[in-house]
Design a protein around this motif. Structure first.
Motif, PDB file in Angstrom:
ATOM      1  N   THR A  39       0.843  -1.190   0.000  1.00  0.00           N
ATOM      2  CA  THR A  39       0.000   0.000   0.000  1.00  0.00           C
ATOM      3  C   THR A  39       0.883   1.246   0.000  1.00  0.00           C
ATOM      4  O   THR A  39       2.078   1.176   0.312  1.00  0.00           O
ATOM      5  CB  THR A  39      -0.913   0.043   1.233  1.00  0.00           C
ATOM      6  OG1 THR A  39      -0.084   0.180   2.407  1.00  0.00           O
ATOM      7  CG2 THR A  39      -1.752  -1.231   1.342  1.00  0.00           C
ATOM      8  N   ALA A  40       0.303   2.377  -0.319  1.00  0.00           N
ATOM      9  CA  ALA A  40       1.048   3.639  -0.283  1.00  0.00           C
ATOM     10  C   ALA A  40       1.580   3.913   1.120  1.00  0.00           C
ATOM     11  O   ALA A  40       2.709   4.384   1.294  1.00  0.00           O
ATOM     12  CB  ALA A  40       0.152   4.782  -0.752  1.00  0.00           C
ATOM     13  N   ASP A  41       0.781   3.598   2.136  1.00  0.00           N
ATOM     14  CA  ASP A  41       1.220   3.804   3.517  1.00  0.00           C
ATOM     15  C   ASP A  41       2.425   2.924   3.853  1.00  0.00           C
ATOM     16  O   ASP A  41       3.363   3.369   4.532  1.00  0.00           O
ATOM     17  CB  ASP A  41       0.077   3.482   4.490  1.00  0.00           C
ATOM     18  CG  ASP A  41      -1.074   4.473   4.394  1.00  0.00           C
ATOM     19  OD1 ASP A  41      -0.957   5.458   3.630  1.00  0.00           O
ATOM     20  OD2 ASP A  41      -2.098   4.262   5.079  1.00  0.00           O
ATOM     21  N   LEU A 170      -2.368   7.761   2.586  1.00  0.00           N
ATOM     22  CA  LEU A 170      -1.660   8.157   1.376  1.00  0.00           C
ATOM     23  C   LEU A 170      -2.228   7.443   0.158  1.00  0.00           C
ATOM     24  O   LEU A 170      -2.800   6.346   0.257  1.00  0.00           O
ATOM     25  CB  LEU A 170      -0.173   7.841   1.505  1.00  0.00           C
ATOM     26  CG  LEU A 170       0.615   8.661   2.520  1.00  0.00           C
ATOM     27  CD1 LEU A 170       1.930   7.968   2.865  1.00  0.00           C
ATOM     28  CD2 LEU A 170       0.887  10.062   1.985  1.00  0.00           C
ATOM     29  N   THR A 171      -2.041   8.061  -0.977  1.00  0.00           N
ATOM     30  CA  THR A 171      -2.475   7.478  -2.251  1.00  0.00           C
ATOM     31  C   THR A 171      -1.283   7.418  -3.196  1.00  0.00           C
ATOM     32  O   THR A 171      -0.515   8.382  -3.292  1.00  0.00           O
ATOM     33  CB  THR A 171      -3.579   8.334  -2.899  1.00  0.00           C
ATOM     34  OG1 THR A 171      -4.689   8.419  -2.007  1.00  0.00           O
ATOM     35  CG2 THR A 171      -4.030   7.725  -4.217  1.00  0.00           C
ATOM     36  N   ARG A 172      -1.125   6.292  -3.885  1.00  0.00           N
ATOM     37  CA  ARG A 172      -0.040   6.198  -4.857  1.00  0.00           C
ATOM     38  C   ARG A 172      -0.524   6.702  -6.206  1.00  0.00           C
ATOM     39  O   ARG A 172      -1.532   6.259  -6.732  1.00  0.00           O
ATOM     40  CB  ARG A 172       0.464   4.762  -4.968  1.00  0.00           C
ATOM     41  CG  ARG A 172       1.673   4.639  -5.913  1.00  0.00           C
ATOM     42  CD  ARG A 172       2.308   3.278  -5.882  1.00  0.00           C
ATOM     43  NE  ARG A 172       3.435   3.219  -6.808  1.00  0.00           N
ATOM     44  CZ  ARG A 172       4.215   2.156  -6.999  1.00  0.00           C
ATOM     45  NH1 ARG A 172       3.980   1.039  -6.290  1.00  0.00           N
ATOM     46  NH2 ARG A 172       5.213   2.174  -7.854  1.00  0.00           N
ATOM     47  N   GLU A 173       0.237   7.641  -6.777  1.00  0.00           N
ATOM     48  CA  GLU A 173      -0.071   8.202  -8.082  1.00  0.00           C
ATOM     49  C   GLU A 173       0.834   7.575  -9.135  1.00  0.00           C
ATOM     50  O   GLU A 173       1.593   6.642  -8.837  1.00  0.00           O
ATOM     51  CB  GLU A 173       0.128   9.728  -8.053  1.00  0.00           C
ATOM     52  CG  GLU A 173      -0.575  10.434  -6.908  1.00  0.00           C
ATOM     53  CD  GLU A 173      -2.093  10.442  -7.046  1.00  0.00           C
ATOM     54  OE1 GLU A 173      -2.596  10.074  -8.122  1.00  0.00           O
ATOM     55  OE2 GLU A 173      -2.773  10.809  -6.067  1.00  0.00           O
ATOM     56  N   ASP A 175       3.974   6.899 -11.399  1.00  0.00           N
ATOM     57  CA  ASP A 175       5.397   7.055 -11.113  1.00  0.00           C
ATOM     58  C   ASP A 175       5.981   8.249 -11.864  1.00  0.00           C
ATOM     59  O   ASP A 175       5.429   8.715 -12.868  1.00  0.00           O
ATOM     60  CB  ASP A 175       6.162   5.793 -11.497  1.00  0.00           C
ATOM     61  CG  ASP A 175       5.802   4.606 -10.612  1.00  0.00           C
ATOM     62  OD1 ASP A 175       5.164   4.819  -9.562  1.00  0.00           O
ATOM     63  OD2 ASP A 175       6.151   3.468 -10.993  1.00  0.00           O
ATOM     64  N   ALA A 184       8.447   6.270  -6.980  1.00  0.00           N
ATOM     65  CA  ALA A 184       7.028   6.098  -6.691  1.00  0.00           C
ATOM     66  C   ALA A 184       6.519   7.405  -6.100  1.00  0.00           C
ATOM     67  O   ALA A 184       7.228   8.058  -5.329  1.00  0.00           O
ATOM     68  CB  ALA A 184       6.823   4.956  -5.708  1.00  0.00           C
ATOM     69  N   LEU A 186       3.691   9.381  -3.892  1.00  0.00           N
ATOM     70  CA  LEU A 186       2.664   9.217  -2.869  1.00  0.00           C
ATOM     71  C   LEU A 186       2.119  10.585  -2.494  1.00  0.00           C
ATOM     72  O   LEU A 186       2.883  11.536  -2.313  1.00  0.00           O
ATOM     73  CB  LEU A 186       3.244   8.544  -1.622  1.00  0.00           C
ATOM     74  CG  LEU A 186       4.167   7.339  -1.833  1.00  0.00           C
ATOM     75  CD1 LEU A 186       4.734   6.885  -0.492  1.00  0.00           C
ATOM     76  CD2 LEU A 186       3.419   6.206  -2.513  1.00  0.00           C
TER      77      LEU A 186
END
Length: 252
Positions: A39-41, A170-173, A175, A184, A186
């Motif tokens: 996960t982003a976290d 957090l959210t992953r956007e 790259d 990566a 975030l």
């Protein structure tokens, strides 16, 4: 022959990206994501822990402090060595050094006139400070101020980073690259403030490469580089140093 050249090209790519990559083939597959399944976290946790363990790094940043622009560019290590420059919120530039348990600062006229003396000092007092230190280094008394100590104390810097870095929600956007390094991305948005973290896509050393904050009270950008690179610092010649502690003792 043509087919053999294609196979050789594919093989050299595999060798170049073997660290952190699995399943290299002769096709057009992209390097495996070292954060696949996280996960982003969880990525943020790894990035903070890895960056905290660095023995040295360079920090380059620009942002606002109390509504005024400030920039810093310095390298610091875990042996108490530090060197760099800063531009003060109220104007002027200064160099900073730390080595052997001592800290030094050398500013231009604008810097000393805008920050010289204690808070509330008159313009005459600030001018006197500027004249005294013109072209010279100020050796700062031990424990002179929390900001100065933090500037050249790697442990305090990473402690603040640990405490201030959000790791939940957090959210992953998509790259991106940071100075040519895959990262990566975030993001965290909260009450009009947005923070974006760029984490090195490196399974062994997923360092934080950049942090960008927009909105809120303290917007700015900080870029980290030169991880684990020793910082070599030479103390300025004694003849170019004004020892503030000795000066204060003499005044008293």
């Amino acid at each position: 022959m043509r087919a053999n050249r294609k196979l050789w090209a594919a093989a050299t790519v595999c060798v170049a990206v073997v660290a952190g990559v699995t399943g290299c083939s002769t096709g057009d597959d992209k390097a495996a994501d070292p954060f696949a399944g996280l996960t982003a976290d969880a990525i943020a946790d790894k990035a903070v822990d890895t960056t905290k363990a660095a023995t040295a790094f360079r920090m380059n940043g620009a942002g606002k402090t109390d509504g005024e622009e400030m920039t810093v560019d310095f390298a610091v290590d875990d042996k108490g060595n530090c060197k760099g420059t800063m531009q003060a919120p109220k104007g002027g530039k200064a160099e900073m050094l730390a080595t052997g348990g001592n800290s030094y600062m050398k500013g231009d006229d604008a810097f000393w006139k805008s920050s010289g003396g204690e808070e509330g000092a008159s313009s005459d007092e600030s001018d006197s400070m500027s004249a005294l230190l013109k072209g010279r280094w100020m050796k700062m008394p031990a424990g002179a101020g929390e900001d100065e100590d933090n500037f050249c104390d790697l442990k305090k810097i990473v402690k603040d980073m640990d405490e201030e870095t959000p790791r939940k929600g957090l959210t992953r956007e998509a790259d991106a690259d940071v100075d040519g390094k895959p990262a990566a991305v975030l993001t965290k948005k909260d009450k009009g403030e947005s923070t974006t973290f760029y984490v090195a896509k490196d399974s062994a050393k997923p360092y934080i490469l950049r942090v960008v904050t927009t909105g809120g009270d303290d917007p700015g950008t900080v870029t980290l580089s030169e991880f684990d690179k020793p910082v070599t610092v030479t103390a300025p010649p004694k003849g170019d140093v004004v020892d503030m502690e000795e000066l204060m003792k003499g005044a008293s």
